[in-house]
Design a protein around this motif. Structure first.
Motif, mmCIF file in Angstrom:
data_model
loop_
_atom_site.group_PDB
_atom_site.id
_atom_site.type_symbol
_atom_site.label_atom_id
_atom_site.label_comp_id
_atom_site.label_asym_id
_atom_site.label_seq_id
_atom_site.Cartn_x
_atom_site.Cartn_y
_atom_site.Cartn_z
ATOM 1 N N ARG A 276 52.654 26.825 20.263
ATOM 2 C CA ARG A 276 51.387 26.921 21.241
ATOM 3 C C ARG A 276 51.375 28.388 21.911
ATOM 4 O O ARG A 276 50.221 29.084 21.650
ATOM 5 C CB ARG A 276 51.546 25.857 22.577
ATOM 6 C CG ARG A 276 50.557 25.975 23.609
ATOM 7 C CD ARG A 276 49.010 25.299 22.805
ATOM 8 N NE ARG A 276 49.269 24.097 22.379
ATOM 9 C CZ ARG A 276 49.210 23.085 23.104
ATOM 10 N NH1 ARG A 276 49.035 23.071 24.468
ATOM 11 N NH2 ARG A 276 49.163 21.650 22.488
ATOM 12 N N ASP A 279 50.902 31.158 19.070
ATOM 13 C CA ASP A 279 49.796 31.192 18.397
ATOM 14 C C ASP A 279 48.627 32.248 18.954
ATOM 15 O O ASP A 279 48.296 32.215 20.013
ATOM 16 C CB ASP A 279 48.844 29.914 18.476
ATOM 17 C CG ASP A 279 47.672 29.892 17.488
ATOM 18 O OD1 ASP A 279 47.345 30.791 17.065
ATOM 19 O OD2 ASP A 279 47.168 28.806 17.454
ATOM 20 N N PRO A 280 48.319 33.249 18.218
ATOM 21 C CA PRO A 280 47.500 34.488 18.779
ATOM 22 C C PRO A 280 46.071 33.904 18.942
ATOM 23 O O PRO A 280 45.367 34.503 19.672
ATOM 24 C CB PRO A 280 47.702 35.423 17.486
ATOM 25 C CG PRO A 280 47.759 34.636 16.311
ATOM 26 C CD PRO A 280 48.920 33.395 16.713
ATOM 27 N N ASN A 281 45.806 32.862 18.422
ATOM 28 C CA ASN A 281 44.564 32.128 18.661
ATOM 29 C C ASN A 281 44.377 31.290 19.904
ATOM 30 O O ASN A 281 43.242 30.401 20.107
ATOM 31 C CB ASN A 281 43.986 31.586 17.660
ATOM 32 C CG ASN A 281 43.788 32.485 16.324
ATOM 33 O OD1 ASN A 281 43.326 33.512 16.367
ATOM 34 N ND2 ASN A 281 44.104 31.800 15.020
ATOM 35 N N TRP A 282 45.486 31.181 20.500
ATOM 36 C CA TRP A 282 45.411 30.175 21.727
ATOM 37 C C TRP A 282 45.535 30.906 23.038
ATOM 38 O O TRP A 282 46.383 32.118 23.000
ATOM 39 C CB TRP A 282 46.706 29.215 21.668
ATOM 40 C CG TRP A 282 46.897 28.429 22.880
ATOM 41 C CD1 TRP A 282 46.193 27.189 23.121
ATOM 42 C CD2 TRP A 282 47.632 28.669 24.047
ATOM 43 N NE1 TRP A 282 46.602 26.616 24.367
ATOM 44 C CE2 TRP A 282 47.285 27.715 24.971
ATOM 45 C CE3 TRP A 282 48.515 29.842 24.441
ATOM 46 C CZ2 TRP A 282 48.100 27.615 26.250
ATOM 47 C CZ3 TRP A 282 48.977 29.526 25.768
ATOM 48 C CH2 TRP A 282 48.780 28.560 26.612
ATOM 49 N N ALA A 284 41.898 29.086 22.771
ATOM 50 C CA ALA A 284 40.536 29.276 22.103
ATOM 51 C C ALA A 284 39.505 29.666 23.033
ATOM 52 O O ALA A 284 38.848 30.413 22.633
ATOM 53 C CB ALA A 284 40.325 28.072 21.196
ATOM 54 N N GLU A 285 39.614 28.870 24.215
ATOM 55 C CA GLU A 285 38.585 29.314 25.238
ATOM 56 C C GLU A 285 38.663 30.815 25.787
ATOM 57 O O GLU A 285 39.743 31.128 25.897
ATOM 58 C CB GLU A 285 38.403 28.558 26.430
ATOM 59 C CG GLU A 285 38.477 26.947 25.709
ATOM 60 C CD GLU A 285 38.762 26.084 27.146
ATOM 61 O OE1 GLU A 285 38.185 26.232 28.058
ATOM 62 O OE2 GLU A 285 39.267 25.120 26.921
ATOM 63 N N LYS A 293 46.881 36.719 28.992
ATOM 64 C CA LYS A 293 47.532 35.450 28.717
ATOM 65 C C LYS A 293 48.958 35.613 29.226
ATOM 66 O O LYS A 293 49.572 34.363 29.707
ATOM 67 C CB LYS A 293 47.534 35.515 27.306
ATOM 68 C CG LYS A 293 48.336 34.332 26.604
ATOM 69 C CD LYS A 293 48.264 34.302 24.840
ATOM 70 C CE LYS A 293 49.225 33.433 24.259
ATOM 71 N NZ LYS A 293 48.985 33.329 22.844
#
Length: 758
Positions: A276, A279-282, A284-285, A293
């Motif tokens: 979770r 994940d570099p794409n988390w 998503a919003e 982050k």
């Protein structure tokens, strides 16, 4: 050889098994096992970036080893290190424990645990982390109470462990407590100064290592740190237990960090940490404000800790308890145990779409071979590991419990001298497990405890039941010594010559046997005359396997120091001192005690009859002079044994146990001495049986300048003293026909020399 095998038989069996298993492991998986972390280390070999997820400790080791060979070579070296760790732990245990079989238990988990074998086959940091911890234990525990130098070195080694695996920083707590408690110095006001110096030295050693590394980190990252980890593990731990309803409902950023799964359906720490958060794409919003982050995850974790401290503590304790489970299995949502088990095939860990190609490219580059497993050997190793070839969780828990009880002083532990050693090993093992559980549970994180908890547990067990090596004079009976030189004598003499040379001593040598006399021996040595007439005086202190810093104190006060590797008793130490003094230049030997009971100013009076030729053996007598007694039993015992000796030898003796004595070196070395503890009467009757002229002179005997006597006051001690006296008389007078020939000195002195000394 028979004696050696009888003492070390269990270790030799375990060692044979451990070496065999490591050879099979090395042959089974070639060139080595590569885990996910391995590729991080390999990727950083060139730049040595301190800002990566893993600290640089193992990366540096790997970089050095790969200069000499490939992955197969590194795996072989790690297996050798595993065997060496077991041997060091065994040797360390023998410093405190009488029984070789009990000490061998300490080495068994490292030698035979299947998970230990598997991690050694991996290009991973664990074995080197263990090595740094064992080196720290050796430095702090192998020679008794730690000196400032050894405390500083222990701090350096702990720092190296931290740079290998950052969880090692938790050991700073038991490390500091050990320095405060070791040796019982805290019981006296003077001891607190020693405690303060060594604790400061230990912390300085740790700070130097971490400070230098932190400075290097600063040059690369613009901030101080030890690792590039940014709180992802802390986020994973708190995300698995977070109650989203307790978060500030107006803070959209913190709510975004909270997992969408209901509490009862939450996944594990490993998932939220790596899949979770990692994940570099988390998420998503888009983030709702200017916070990053990393910042949001950190604030989220701190808020959960503040809101749910009990939930967090229970979760950590639950994971901590898993280490002591009877069965090694994958618990729900935890790291799969299969990662640390031998497989029938060569295991590839997921690195993405080109996992196999990446593995093959690496092994071809470093070893010129493709990764592979020998099915037959792998099958055997897997069957061994899963069939019980590992340290059973309840056994590890028992080690921890024994270590705690021993450190707490249960049973005979209070007087054992092992409490601080048991505390350091046990405390370090438990805090490592607890610190790891605070982030996440993995069977891999249990491995450092294999070198810590068994040692602490065995030391605690030995302390509670009196299985540790006895202190001299405790009233117990020790086995007779072999003829000089035995193994202890040879080792001690060799170390002495390597330090001082072959003939460093003067013609007149004062020999002092010392066991844990750090607090009292300093004044004795400072008051020792440098000359007796024209004869220069050397002082030789034989440290009898002490567990404090007696040797260091003696050296600081100008004495020559010989250190026996294990404790045998005053008789063993003095016999070693007689022979070593004679071999290194002494013509005359004087004995005195390390506790300040005798007046060094009376040395010329003691030596005068010896040098003017009127006696061959001169001993003081408190009954002819002045004597103080610490008990009525001691007062009575001196008189009873004087009467017994007078009857046996048919000449009047007033004091058989006065420790201030003088004799020619050749006489001291010609007498048979085998008693490790009740040696004074053995020497006295032995020289009389040789036909030596014995003279008692009036002398002073005071009470000890510190501590308690190691001779004991019990009737049992008296019985053993009488046993030695009568046994020596039977051996020397009856069986050997003592006094058949008068003693003749090998080196006569002139009357002029005697007058000068007088």
């Amino acid at each position: 050889m028979t004696r050696f095998l009888g003492r070390h038989w269990l270790l030799l069996l375990l060692l044979a098994g451990g070496v065999t298993l490591r050879v099979l492991t090395w042959l089974a998986y070639q060139p080595a096992l590569l885990y996910i972390d391995t590729f991080r280390y390999l990727d950083n070999l060139g730049e040595l970036r301190p800002t990566d997820l893993n600290p640089l400790g193992y990366t540096v080791v790997l970089k050095i080893l790969l200069q000499f060979g490939g992955f197969a070579f590194v795996q072989a070296v790690q297996h050798v290190v595993g065997v060496l760790l077991a041997l060091v732990l065994y040797r360390l245990a023998l410093r405190y424990i009488r029984h070789g079989w009990l000490a061998a238990i300490v080495a068994a988990p490292v030698l035979l645990d299947g998970y230990q074998l598997q991690i050694e086959a991996n290009l991973m940091s664990e074995i080197w982390f263990q090595a740094a911890l064992v080196a720290m234990l050796w430095v702090l525990l192998s020679r008794g109470e730690p000196t400032p130098k050894r405390a500083a070195l222990g701090g350096v080694l702990l720092g190296i462990a931290v740079l290998t695996r950052t969880i090692g920083f938790t050991i700073a707590v038991p490390f500091v407590l050990f320095l405060l408690l070791a040796g019982g110095a805290w019981r006296s006001r003077a001891g607190w100064k020693r405690i303060g110096v060594r604790t400061a030295a230990g912390l300085a050693g740790l700070a130097v290592v971490l400070g230098l590394y932190g400075t290097y980190f600063y040059t690369q990252a613009g901030r101080f740190g030890l690792t590039g980890a940014q709180g992802n593990v802390l986020y994973g731990r708190t995300a698995s237990i977070a109650d989203c309803g307790q978060l500030p409902q107006h803070d959209a950023g913190l709510l975004m960090m909270c997992p969408p799964e209901p509490l009862e359906e939450r996944l594990g720490v490993d998932y939220y940490t790596h899949f979770r958060y990692g994940d570099p794409n988390w998420p998503a919003e888009p983030l709702p404000d200017e916070r990053s982050k990393e910042t949001l995850a950190r604030q989220f974790a701190y808020r959960v800790i503040l809101n749910q401290p009990v939930d967090l503590a229970l979760a950590v304790l639950e994971d901590f308890g898993k280490n002591f489970s009877p069965e090694k299995k994958t618990f729900p949502n935890d790291v799969p145990v299969e990662r640390w088990q031998f497989q029938l095939y060569y295991p590839y860990h997921d690195l993405g779409a080109e996992t196999v190609q990446i593995y093959q490219a690496m092994t071809l580059a470093y070893d010129g071979v493709l990764p592979g497993a020998d099915l037959e050997l792998a099958s055997f190793l897997r069957g061994y590991q899963l069939g019980g070839g590992y340290t059973w969780g309840p056994v590890l828990a028992a080690f921890g419990l024994f270590g705690i009880l021993g450190a707490a002083g249960v049973g005979k532990a209070r007087r054992s001298g092992l409490r601080s050693a048991a505390f350091l090993a046990t405390g370090s093992g438990l805090i490592i497990l607890l610190g790891s559980a605070a982030f996440e549970f993995s069977w891999r994180y249990q491995l450092p405890a294999l070198v810590l908890l068994p040692l602490g547990g065995v030391l605690g067990l030995a302390a509670m039941f009196g299985l540790n090596k006895r202190r001299p004079g405790g009233g117990g009976r020790r086995p007779k010594m072999a003829d000089y030189p035995d193994d202890v004598d040879k080792a001690a003499a060799a170390e002495f010559r390597s330090r001082y040379g072959d003939a460093p001593l003067s013609p007149l040598v004062v020999v002092i046997a010392a066991y844990n006399e750090a607090e009292g021996i300093g004044p004795v040595l400072r008051n020792m005359p440098t000359h007796c007439g024209d004869l220069p005086v050397s002082t030789l202190v034989v440290v009898d396997g002490a567990t404090d810093n007696t040797a260091e104190v003696a050296r600081e006060n100008g004495a020559f120091v010989c250190e026996a590797p294990r404790n045998r008793g005053q008789g063993g130490a003095l016999r070693l001192g007689y022979h070593l003094a004679a071999e290194c230049g002494a013509r005359y030997i004087v004995t005195t005690d390390a506790d300040g009971q005798y007046d060094n100013a009376e040395l010329p009076m003691l030596m005068k009859p010896l040098l003017d030729g009127s006696a061959d053996f001169v001993t003081g007598s408190r009954r002819l002079g002045t004597g103080k007694y610490d008990s009525g039993i001691r007062w009575l015992g001196v008189r009873v044994f004087a009467v017994l000796a007078s009857i046996l030898t048919l000449r009047k003796i007033t004091d058989t146990s006065f420790g201030f004595r003088a004799m020619p070196a050749d006489l001291a070395t010609s007498v048979t001495l085998r008693e490790p503890q009740y040696q004074s009467s053995e020497l006295l009757l032995g020289v009389m049986a040789r036909g030596a002229r014995v003279l008692e002179v009036p002398m002073t005997m005071n009470l000890r300048n510190n501590g308690k006597s190691k001779k004991g006051r019990s009737l049992k001690y008296g019985a053993n003293y009488a046993r030695v006296m009568t046994g020596t008389w039977l051996r020397e007078y009856v069986l050997r026909g003592g006094k058949r020939r008068p003693y003749v000195r090998k080196q006569e002195v002139t009357a002029a020399e005697g007058r000068k000394t007088a």
